[in-house]
Design a protein around this motif. Structure first.
Motif, PDB file in Angstrom:
ATOM      1  N   ILE A   1      -3.342   6.445 -28.713  1.00 29.42           N
ATOM      2  CA  ILE A   1      -2.833   5.351 -27.570  1.00 29.42           C
ATOM      3  C   ILE A   1      -2.549   6.510 -26.077  1.00 29.42           C
ATOM      4  O   ILE A   1      -2.960   6.062 -25.117  1.00 29.42           O
ATOM      5  CB  ILE A   1      -1.373   4.922 -27.869  1.00 29.42           C
ATOM      6  CG1 ILE A   1      -1.810   3.986 -29.329  1.00 29.42           C
ATOM      7  CG2 ILE A   1      -0.783   4.337 -26.774  1.00 29.42           C
ATOM      8  CD1 ILE A   1      -0.301   3.591 -29.886  1.00 29.42           C
ATOM      9  N   LEU A   2      -1.991   7.513 -26.129  1.00 36.24           N
ATOM     10  CA  LEU A   2      -1.618   8.460 -25.132  1.00 36.24           C
ATOM     11  C   LEU A   2      -3.048   8.968 -24.430  1.00 36.24           C
ATOM     12  O   LEU A   2      -3.296   8.789 -23.199  1.00 36.24           O
ATOM     13  CB  LEU A   2      -0.975   9.621 -25.383  1.00 36.24           C
ATOM     14  CG  LEU A   2       0.488   9.237 -25.814  1.00 36.24           C
ATOM     15  CD1 LEU A   2       1.183  10.687 -26.216  1.00 36.24           C
ATOM     16  CD2 LEU A   2       1.266   8.805 -24.658  1.00 36.24           C
ATOM     17  N   GLU A   3      -4.247   9.274 -25.184  1.00 33.01           N
ATOM     18  CA  GLU A   3      -5.411   9.499 -24.531  1.00 33.01           C
ATOM     19  C   GLU A   3      -6.271   8.524 -23.881  1.00 33.01           C
ATOM     20  O   GLU A   3      -6.609   8.668 -22.926  1.00 33.01           O
ATOM     21  CB  GLU A   3      -6.349   9.977 -25.716  1.00 33.01           C
ATOM     22  CG  GLU A   3      -7.747  10.612 -25.176  1.00 33.01           C
ATOM     23  CD  GLU A   3      -8.725  10.812 -26.589  1.00 33.01           C
ATOM     24  OE1 GLU A   3      -9.896  10.686 -26.142  1.00 33.01           O
ATOM     25  OE2 GLU A   3      -7.977  11.009 -27.772  1.00 33.01           O
ATOM     26  N   TYR A   4      -5.968   7.242 -24.539  1.00 36.87           N
ATOM     27  CA  TYR A   4      -6.640   6.139 -23.751  1.00 36.87           C
ATOM     28  C   TYR A   4      -5.823   5.603 -22.750  1.00 36.87           C
ATOM     29  O   TYR A   4      -6.424   4.973 -21.728  1.00 36.87           O
ATOM     30  CB  TYR A   4      -7.178   4.924 -24.956  1.00 36.87           C
ATOM     31  CG  TYR A   4      -8.276   5.378 -25.651  1.00 36.87           C
ATOM     32  CD1 TYR A   4      -9.542   4.937 -25.239  1.00 36.87           C
ATOM     33  CD2 TYR A   4      -8.236   6.061 -26.750  1.00 36.87           C
ATOM     34  CE1 TYR A   4     -10.573   5.316 -25.855  1.00 36.87           C
ATOM     35  CE2 TYR A   4      -9.519   6.496 -27.487  1.00 36.87           C
ATOM     36  CZ  TYR A   4     -10.665   6.051 -27.108  1.00 36.87           C
ATOM     37  OH  TYR A   4     -11.840   6.328 -27.698  1.00 36.87           O
ATOM     38  N   THR A   5      -4.297   5.670 -22.811  1.00 41.98           N
ATOM     39  CA  THR A   5      -3.900   5.084 -21.713  1.00 41.98           C
ATOM     40  C   THR A   5      -3.971   6.056 -20.339  1.00 41.98           C
ATOM     41  O   THR A   5      -4.291   5.594 -19.328  1.00 41.98           O
ATOM     42  CB  THR A   5      -2.159   5.057 -21.950  1.00 41.98           C
ATOM     43  OG1 THR A   5      -1.863   6.295 -22.683  1.00 41.98           O
ATOM     44  CG2 THR A   5      -1.783   3.982 -23.185  1.00 41.98           C
TER      45      THR A   5
END
Length: 119
Positions: free
Chosen positions: A96-100
């Motif tokens: 989630i953090l990578e794609y955000t």
């Protein structure tokens, strides 16, 4: 590479001649690199569309994140400790953090009907 160097030395030296006026043969190939079809992206992106596009099991947390966070703009600035308190596993937090981060930079957007959504 040698051909480009040859044209470059002629250009810098100021000597042109008839051969220097001809463009390098690499320039006509650049137009073939462009894609023929543009990717279709989601117009309205919310938390469900975002997590479905990420895939890899992250979509299991849609209900939890919609209830606790609310909208995509808040999801984009949420940090890992908040995800941890919500009970999201480490691997999913990282995804989630990578794609955000990619979404904020404009490097990634959820596609409409992407293969990850149907799989």
């Amino acid at each position: 590479m040698a051909l480009v160097a040859k044209y470059w030395t002629r250009l810098v030296a100021g000597g042109g001649g008839g051969a220097a006026a001809v463009p390098p043969p690499l320039l006509h190939r650049l137009s073939a690199v462009r894609p023929y079809h543009r990717a279709v992206y989601e117009v309205k992106v919310g938390i469900p569309e975002f997590l479905k596009a990420v895939g890899k099991g992250v979509e299991a947390h849609i209900a939890k994140l919609e209830a606790e966070i609310g909208d995509l703009q808040k999801l984009l600035v949420t940090r890992t400790l908040r995800f941890k308190k919500l009970g999201i596993p480490c691997k999913h937090r990282k995804l989630i953090l990578e794609y955000t981060h990619k979404y904020r930079l404009g490097l990634w957007r959820p596609r409409a009907g992407s293969p990850k959504q149907s799989a």
